[in-house]
Scaffold this motif. Sequence first.
Motif, short mmCIF file in Angstrom:
data_model
loop_
_atom_site.label_atom_id
_atom_site.label_comp_id
_atom_site.label_asym_id
_atom_site.label_seq_id
_atom_site.Cartn_x
_atom_site.Cartn_y
_atom_site.Cartn_z
N SER A 16 0.82 -1.22 0.00
CA SER A 16 0.00 0.00 0.00
C SER A 16 0.85 1.26 0.00
O SER A 16 0.36 2.34 -0.34
CB SER A 16 -0.94 -0.01 1.22
OG SER A 16 -0.19 -0.18 2.41
N ARG A 17 2.13 1.15 0.38
CA ARG A 17 3.00 2.34 0.38
C ARG A 17 3.56 2.63 -1.00
O ARG A 17 4.14 3.68 -1.25
CB ARG A 17 4.16 2.12 1.35
CG ARG A 17 3.73 1.93 2.81
CD ARG A 17 4.81 1.31 3.63
NE ARG A 17 5.16 -0.02 3.14
CZ ARG A 17 6.06 -0.82 3.71
NH1 ARG A 17 6.69 -0.43 4.78
NH2 ARG A 17 6.31 -2.01 3.20
N GLU A 18 3.44 1.68 -1.90
CA GLU A 18 4.07 1.82 -3.21
C GLU A 18 3.08 1.99 -4.35
O GLU A 18 3.48 2.06 -5.50
CB GLU A 18 4.93 0.57 -3.50
CG GLU A 18 6.04 0.33 -2.51
CD GLU A 18 7.17 1.33 -2.67
OE1 GLU A 18 7.25 1.99 -3.71
OE2 GLU A 18 7.97 1.47 -1.72
N ILE A 19 1.79 2.00 -4.05
CA ILE A 19 0.80 2.04 -5.12
C ILE A 19 -0.20 3.17 -4.89
O ILE A 19 -0.59 3.43 -3.75
CB ILE A 19 0.05 0.68 -5.22
CG1 ILE A 19 -0.85 0.66 -6.44
CG2 ILE A 19 -0.72 0.39 -3.97
CD1 ILE A 19 -1.45 -0.73 -6.69
N ASN A 48 -12.48 -4.79 -8.03
CA ASN A 48 -12.76 -4.45 -6.62
C ASN A 48 -11.46 -4.32 -5.86
O ASN A 48 -10.45 -4.96 -6.22
CB ASN A 48 -13.63 -5.54 -5.97
CG ASN A 48 -15.01 -5.60 -6.59
OD1 ASN A 48 -15.72 -4.60 -6.63
ND2 ASN A 48 -15.38 -6.77 -7.11
N SER A 49 -11.49 -3.52 -4.83
CA SER A 49 -10.29 -3.38 -4.00
C SER A 49 -10.68 -3.34 -2.53
O SER A 49 -11.76 -2.85 -2.17
CB SER A 49 -9.52 -2.12 -4.38
OG SER A 49 -10.31 -0.98 -4.15
N LEU A 50 -9.77 -3.89 -1.72
CA LEU A 50 -9.98 -3.92 -0.27
C LEU A 50 -8.64 -3.68 0.42
O LEU A 50 -7.57 -3.85 -0.20
CB LEU A 50 -10.51 -5.29 0.17
CG LEU A 50 -11.93 -5.68 -0.24
CD1 LEU A 50 -12.12 -7.17 0.02
CD2 LEU A 50 -12.95 -4.87 0.53
N VAL A 51 -8.71 -3.31 1.68
CA VAL A 51 -7.48 -3.25 2.49
C VAL A 51 -7.28 -4.63 3.10
O VAL A 51 -8.12 -5.10 3.87
CB VAL A 51 -7.61 -2.18 3.59
CG1 VAL A 51 -6.38 -2.22 4.49
CG2 VAL A 51 -7.79 -0.81 2.98
N LEU A 52 -6.19 -5.30 2.70
CA LEU A 52 -5.95 -6.64 3.23
C LEU A 52 -5.44 -6.59 4.66
O LEU A 52 -5.92 -7.30 5.53
CB LEU A 52 -4.95 -7.39 2.33
CG LEU A 52 -4.59 -8.80 2.76
CD1 LEU A 52 -5.81 -9.72 2.69
CD2 LEU A 52 -3.47 -9.36 1.89
N LEU A 68 -0.40 -3.24 5.54
CA LEU A 68 0.63 -3.00 4.53
C LEU A 68 0.18 -3.28 3.10
O LEU A 68 0.91 -2.97 2.16
CB LEU A 68 1.88 -3.86 4.84
CG LEU A 68 2.64 -3.52 6.11
CD1 LEU A 68 3.77 -4.52 6.32
CD2 LEU A 68 3.21 -2.11 6.02
N HIS A 69 -0.96 -3.91 2.94
CA HIS A 69 -1.31 -4.38 1.59
C HIS A 69 -2.74 -4.02 1.19
O HIS A 69 -3.66 -4.09 2.01
CB HIS A 69 -1.14 -5.91 1.50
CG HIS A 69 0.26 -6.37 1.69
ND1 HIS A 69 0.74 -6.79 2.91
CD2 HIS A 69 1.29 -6.45 0.82
CE1 HIS A 69 2.01 -7.14 2.78
NE2 HIS A 69 2.38 -6.93 1.53
N TYR A 70 -2.85 -3.69 -0.11
CA TYR A 70 -4.16 -3.61 -0.74
C TYR A 70 -4.41 -4.93 -1.46
O TYR A 70 -3.47 -5.59 -1.94
CB TYR A 70 -4.20 -2.49 -1.78
CG TYR A 70 -4.25 -1.10 -1.21
CD1 TYR A 70 -5.14 -0.78 -0.18
CD2 TYR A 70 -3.43 -0.10 -1.72
CE1 TYR A 70 -5.18 0.50 0.32
CE2 TYR A 70 -3.47 1.19 -1.21
CZ TYR A 70 -4.34 1.49 -0.18
OH TYR A 70 -4.39 2.74 0.32
#
Length: 883
Positions: A779-782, A807-811, A814-816
């Motif tokens: 998530s810090r790189e996108i 679709n997108s979610l917060v995993l 640190l990650h989408y």
Amino acid sequence: MPGRISYRKIFFATGALILLVTLYSCSVKKNTFTRRLYHNLTSRYNVYFNGNESLNEGTIELFKSAKENYAKVLPVFNFGTKQEAQLLNPQMDRAIQKASVAIQKHSMPFGGTEKVKWIDDSFLMIGKAYFYKQEYFSARRTFNFIIQEYGYNEIKYTAMIWLAITYNQTGEFEKSEPMLNLITVDVTKGIVPYDVVKILPQVYADLYIRQEYYDRAVDYLVEGIYYNPKRDLKTRMMFILGQIFQQSGDFSRASEWYGKMIKRNPNYDMAFQARINLAKSYDINSGDRQQITKILTKMLKDDKNKDYKDQIYFALADVAMRDRDTVMALKYFRLSVSSSVNNNYQRATSALTLADLYFEMPSYENAQAYYDTAMMIIPMDYPNYTQIENKTKILTDLVESLITIQHEDSLQRLVNMSESERNAVIDKIIVAYVEEMARLAEQQKLEQALTIQEQAVSISGPGAPGLPVGGKWYFYNTQTKEYGYAEFVKKWGRRKLEDLWRISDKQAISFGGEDIEASADTTKSDSVLAVEKNPETRQYYLKDLPFTEEAQAASNTKILEAYFKSGKVYKDGLKDNEKSREAFETMNKRFPENDHELLSYYYLYKINLEIGQADQAQFYKNLIISQYPDSDYAKVLSDPEYYAKIVAEKNKAAKLYEETYKDYKAGLYFQVIAKSDLAFSLYGDTIEFAPRFAYLKAISIGKIDVVDSLVSQLKMIITKYPTSDIKTLSQSILVTIIKENPEFKDENFVLPEEIPEEKLSPYKFNPSNQHMFMIVADSREIRLNPFKVKLSDYNIKYYSLEELNINSLVLDNLHYLITIGNFNNSAKAKDYLDAISASEYVFADLKEGTFYNFVISTENYPIFFKEKDIGGYSKFFEKNYTK
């Protein structure tokens, strides 16, 4: 006024009438002339035309982009790879959309026949579009539908021929040939349209070429050339005929077809390949070698052929081989390998041919080097991959031994020199090293200058953006640096920033220690270490010389082991008796009474027997019997029945073990103990079954005695049979006993830690289930929203018919988690993954290692989201989706 009102009424009345007629004609419910006329016109010019244009646009693009593999006989049709086909999705999807509209809005089936002539053509267009997308299942289904639905129409033959082409593509040759035979029968009746008749021989030829039945394909190719009006396809079939005759050794006819084909002014690649093959078809009896060589040499000098030099050198080598000029052939093959930059297939072919030549000589060191080169680039489905891999391993073992001998001998020779002689040798090496570094630095400088110059010319010319203009220094220009870095990685790979970075095997230059970094003595000062790491100082070379007795003994041991290993490789791996005999004899001469003497004597005995040196064989037999009378080798040589007796004893032991085990299963523990003791008394405790008898005895004692006795027996087994698989079993039982009875823990008897059970994967592999494409990104790189826009753009362009959801979610912190789907099965999802992963547009802004691309079933998706175990799913994905 009255007149003006009258005109207005007439105008509205006429418009209403036209509208009424139009609405009336739009209906497909009645079979009238006006309605048929209307729907034929509108389906033809409103939708079918546009769809067909899109289809043609896509096929032209495909034939431009599809790569050829000239190393094999070309198929008649080249529909590209799956990845190349994915690029056609926009055009093919548009064709499918237009054809679907035509069918839905204009179809008029009455009385079992279609009254609008463009409807069956629209179905055919759908089938072709699916075919070019390489969605063969949908294509087959569509062609079959046309054959069944429009059996009264000539279009069924077009569908049949396309169905046969589809079968050829999918390798279902057993279905393709009967389909073509059915068409052939109707051709004789004169009821097949000419468009199908003229393509029929080409499809037959393609069928046989794909099965490598080249002889059967020849007549169809000739017939196809006669019928086909398309210049490019006709030229292609001439080239294929040349390939087939060249492969069968009919060089005269091969040259004839290549000559005809070149005169037709084909595209540059095919013309080049034809000229190369023409040279390879050179006939030693009737051909003009000098002329062929002259032509090829001229081709070498042509700048247009700078990327094809590897193939030209290969052709020159081929000509030299035909003239049995091995020296020139080796030279050209080497040049072919060294000049090959972009063509891995040619590089592998040249390297393997050269390796085989060296192997036959034999020159094993050179053979190993070129087999190793080939192994780095050939895919696992390359013909004879396993044999090549095995040969490379054997030769690598041999070459490692030979290098060890040369290396240690060179070190010992330096040690035995006077100091002045030694320093003189080292100084020469330093001078050579410095000169080589200077040469490489100069070469690198020239290459950098050339790269910048080529970039300036090839990209956009002077003053273009991204080039160091106006005196701007090279290293301040980010774009130029990135380009240079990419070129560096392309040529050298990713290298560590260090001395001698160009040389992957620094030992070859340094002739020094095994590991420069590892050999550093931590007690030395930094200045001393710096000197010893500098190849331009004497200390760099002196530090690894074996000056002490211990070092010399270690060096001798390395040489001894290398001789013994090389002798075995020569004999067992390469079947080279002479080289093997030489290695063993040299070893025994240099190191008398060594640890391998007995086995080397036996090898020498067998080798001399095989090469007919009976006296020498007897000599080594006598040595074995006299010097090692108690060895198995001596017993075998003295008594040819020795091994038969051993086997008989082994069988008896096996039978006794079987009986003992039955007693154990029956709970007859005293008998188990008695029979185990009997086995040890009869066969000793070194036979194969000894650990098993000991284990049965231990467990039986545990059943009838106190646990102390069992612990004692298990410890004995673990100590006495350290390499037996019974040891692990005994350790496991002992660990369990100690857990329950800590008093048995023995500080002097260390047991391994309990092995944790591998975590079972919570995921299930069901390839037929619905799947999604899934990206897990840092998530810090996108930048999530712009990235989703790119995904949407990509889907609109290439997958407009699929109606894919993003679709997108917060995993986690640190990650989408971004998903795209759904796909009907894993294969479709995997195709999507392969295609989108190659898209620079989508992934250009993401750094490598900051995101992961997967496919995941809708069944596994909630499990993954709950577990959030990226590594665990990655293992599951690698195991099930990347085979």
